[in-house]
Motif scaffolding. Structure first.
Motif, PDB file in Angstrom:
ATOM      1  N   THR A 146       0.828  -1.207   0.000  1.00  0.00           N
ATOM      2  CA  THR A 146       0.000   0.000   0.000  1.00  0.00           C
ATOM      3  C   THR A 146       0.863   1.258   0.000  1.00  0.00           C
ATOM      4  O   THR A 146       1.892   1.329   0.686  1.00  0.00           O
ATOM      5  CB  THR A 146      -0.911   0.014   1.244  1.00  0.00           C
ATOM      6  OG1 THR A 146      -1.727  -1.170   1.225  1.00  0.00           O
ATOM      7  CG2 THR A 146      -1.798   1.243   1.247  1.00  0.00           C
ATOM      8  N   ARG A 178      -0.732  -0.549  -4.212  1.00  0.00           N
ATOM      9  CA  ARG A 178      -2.082   0.011  -4.307  1.00  0.00           C
ATOM     10  C   ARG A 178      -2.099   1.377  -3.648  1.00  0.00           C
ATOM     11  O   ARG A 178      -1.381   1.634  -2.679  1.00  0.00           O
ATOM     12  CB  ARG A 178      -3.109  -0.884  -3.613  1.00  0.00           C
ATOM     13  CG  ARG A 178      -2.980  -2.359  -3.886  1.00  0.00           C
ATOM     14  CD  ARG A 178      -4.193  -3.112  -3.372  1.00  0.00           C
ATOM     15  NE  ARG A 178      -5.305  -2.957  -4.280  1.00  0.00           N
ATOM     16  CZ  ARG A 178      -5.709  -3.910  -5.136  1.00  0.00           C
ATOM     17  NH1 ARG A 178      -5.087  -5.071  -5.177  1.00  0.00           N
ATOM     18  NH2 ARG A 178      -6.720  -3.699  -5.939  1.00  0.00           N
ATOM     19  N   PRO A 180      -5.044   3.222  -2.024  1.00  0.00           N
ATOM     20  CA  PRO A 180      -6.471   3.136  -1.678  1.00  0.00           C
ATOM     21  C   PRO A 180      -7.234   4.445  -1.886  1.00  0.00           C
ATOM     22  O   PRO A 180      -8.433   4.426  -2.199  1.00  0.00           O
ATOM     23  CB  PRO A 180      -6.442   2.746  -0.193  1.00  0.00           C
ATOM     24  CG  PRO A 180      -5.138   2.027  -0.028  1.00  0.00           C
ATOM     25  CD  PRO A 180      -4.183   2.723  -0.940  1.00  0.00           C
ATOM     26  N   ARG A 185      -9.904   1.609  -8.889  1.00  0.00           N
ATOM     27  CA  ARG A 185      -8.736   1.422  -9.762  1.00  0.00           C
ATOM     28  C   ARG A 185      -7.545   2.078  -9.080  1.00  0.00           C
ATOM     29  O   ARG A 185      -7.299   3.281  -9.239  1.00  0.00           O
ATOM     30  CB  ARG A 185      -8.978   2.034 -11.143  1.00  0.00           C
ATOM     31  CG  ARG A 185      -9.961   1.258 -11.984  1.00  0.00           C
ATOM     32  CD  ARG A 185     -10.021   1.805 -13.406  1.00  0.00           C
ATOM     33  NE  ARG A 185      -8.707   1.805 -14.044  1.00  0.00           N
ATOM     34  CZ  ARG A 185      -8.499   2.210 -15.296  1.00  0.00           C
ATOM     35  NH1 ARG A 185      -9.514   2.666 -16.032  1.00  0.00           N
ATOM     36  NH2 ARG A 185      -7.299   2.179 -15.805  1.00  0.00           N
ATOM     37  N   ASP A 186      -6.805   1.280  -8.297  1.00  0.00           N
ATOM     38  CA  ASP A 186      -5.762   1.862  -7.465  1.00  0.00           C
ATOM     39  C   ASP A 186      -4.381   1.244  -7.669  1.00  0.00           C
ATOM     40  O   ASP A 186      -3.410   1.672  -7.040  1.00  0.00           O
ATOM     41  CB  ASP A 186      -6.148   1.757  -5.993  1.00  0.00           C
ATOM     42  CG  ASP A 186      -6.241   0.312  -5.505  1.00  0.00           C
ATOM     43  OD1 ASP A 186      -6.289  -0.606  -6.349  1.00  0.00           O
ATOM     44  OD2 ASP A 186      -6.263   0.102  -4.282  1.00  0.00           O
ATOM     45  N   ILE A 187      -4.263   0.239  -8.539  1.00  0.00           N
ATOM     46  CA  ILE A 187      -2.974  -0.425  -8.708  1.00  0.00           C
ATOM     47  C   ILE A 187      -2.019   0.496  -9.451  1.00  0.00           C
ATOM     48  O   ILE A 187      -2.332   1.028 -10.521  1.00  0.00           O
ATOM     49  CB  ILE A 187      -3.141  -1.765  -9.436  1.00  0.00           C
ATOM     50  CG1 ILE A 187      -3.883  -2.745  -8.518  1.00  0.00           C
ATOM     51  CG2 ILE A 187      -1.787  -2.333  -9.854  1.00  0.00           C
ATOM     52  CD1 ILE A 187      -4.102  -4.110  -9.109  1.00  0.00           C
TER      53      ILE A 187
END
Length: 389
Positions: A146, A178, A180, A185-187
């Motif tokens: 993250t 990622r 958040p 769509r966070d990748i």
């Protein structure tokens, strides 16, 4: 019908420059240290830097970025030359992991990224692509690494990446994470200097084969990442990634074909010398069948790999599908070929030594670079997508 060693031997395709500079270098340097690297389970950094100094990584990279120009086919053929001359499959798989990052930075990088990441990789630093995690394996969409925005700007990256080729020795890496705060769509793909704060490395894994290609974990604890170190667009990492890994997949097929060529030549020579039932075993049809099967695997792997690479270069819609076919054909074919080569040597082939090592290394290619099942999944997805267009 009787086959001869001449008819079965595998000629080396000409390099773009019409010579075999990197094949000769690999024979002089990589091959001479391959046994030591395999025994000590280390990456041969001496040979790595010699190849970099000779310009290995500059093929396909535009001159304005410090390269020699050409296309990615040129780089692919150079890697095949190293595989053919060096005879160290693990070393070449580490080269492939690095090559994918070089192409990614060239195709998607910004001027800042070209200066701070691409140029050092061209000069001999070692790169890694950190996608997989302990719980998810090939399912990169399930990543838990993250990134959160820092008050001072940029990102703070936390997570664990596992089974990463070159991780124990890499200088720089592309890390999938990622964000958040971006929503569904966070990748996102982050470029990380592995010598920076917050980065730790797990111990090198003890592998059955491919021991000269070290793999391990990267442990990221609030690693500061500059705002300019996002490759591509935040949140659009998967689309960028699928193009990046396609090149790696096709390279597997090409280097496997090149690696198998000298192995087949040695097997032909052995079957001419080894005698059974009053003649050289090369005279027996069951031996001829195994040898010709290996040659067919070589030709098929080379052809499918070049088709995939050329499709990437031309931007064809089916490039991803063809690259997955190349990976599948190459790795599955290598296991079949390695088994043939082992059986041709009889009991000697099953003792600890060169033939057994070929089998051990071959099995690793079924997993490294994406499993055969994952290649089938991608092939099917691409087939269905083509029908819907």
């Amino acid at each position: 019908m009787t086959f001869t060693a001449t008819s079965l031997s595998v000629p080396a395709p000409a390099t773009p420059a019409g010579d075999r500079q990197f094949e000769d270098m690999a024979r002089a340097h990589v091959a001479g240290r391959a046994d030591l690297a395999y025994r000590d389970e280390i990456l041969d950094l001496v040979s790595w830097r010699r190849l970099a100094d000779a310009g290995l990584w500059r093929a396909g990279v535009p001159e304005r970025l410090g390269g020699h120009g050409g296309t990615w086919r040129d780089l692919a053929l150079r890697l095949a030359d190293v595989a053919r001359g060096g005879g160290d499959l693990g070393f070449v798989l580490s080269l492939i992991a690095h090559a994918g990052l070089v192409r990614a930075l060239t195709e998607y990088g910004t001027p800042w990224q070209h200066e701070h990441f691409l140029r050092p990789l061209l000069d001999g630093e070692v790169g890694a692509t950190a996608l997989t995690e302990p719980h998810g394996g090939s399912d990169v969409a399930a990543a838990r690494t993250t990134a959160v925005a820092r008050e001072a700007g940029g990102w703070s990256l936390t997570g664990v990446k596992d089974h990463i080729t070159n991780a124990p020795v890499a200088d720089r890496a592309m890390v999938l994470g990622r964000v958040p705060a971006l929503g569904r769509r966070d990748i996102t793909l982050f470029l990380v200097d592995l010598s920076g704060p917050g980065v730790r490395r797990g111990p090198a894994e003890e592998l059955l084969g491919l021991r000269s290609s070290p793999t391990g974990a990267l442990l990221l604890d609030e690693v500061p990442v500059p705002a300019g170190a996002v490759l591509g667009t935040p949140g659009d990492g998967l689309r960028t990634l699928y193009d990046i890994i396609s090149f790696d997949r096709a390279l597997y097929g090409l280097v496997i074909a090149a690696y198998l060529g000298p192995e087949l030549d040695r097997a032909v020579a052995y079957t001419r010398e080894r005698r059974a039932f009053g003649s050289a075993i090369l005279d027996h049809q069951y031996v001829q069948g195994r040898l010709t099967d290996v040659r067919i695997i070589i030709e098929t792997a080379r052809a499918t790999a070049l088709a995939g690479i050329d499709a990437l270069v031309e931007g064809e819609a089916e490039a991803s599908l063809r690259c997955s076919v190349a990976k599948f054909v190459g790795s599955e074919g290598l296991v079949e070929a390695a088994t043939h080569l082992m059986v041709l040597h009889g009991h000697l082939g099953y003792t600890r030594g060169p033939q057994a090592q070929v089998v051990q290394d071959a099995l690793g290619t079924l997993i490294a670079g994406g499993t055969s099942d994952m290649q089938r999944k991608n092939i099917l997805n691409q087939m269905l997508a083509a029908r819907s267009r």
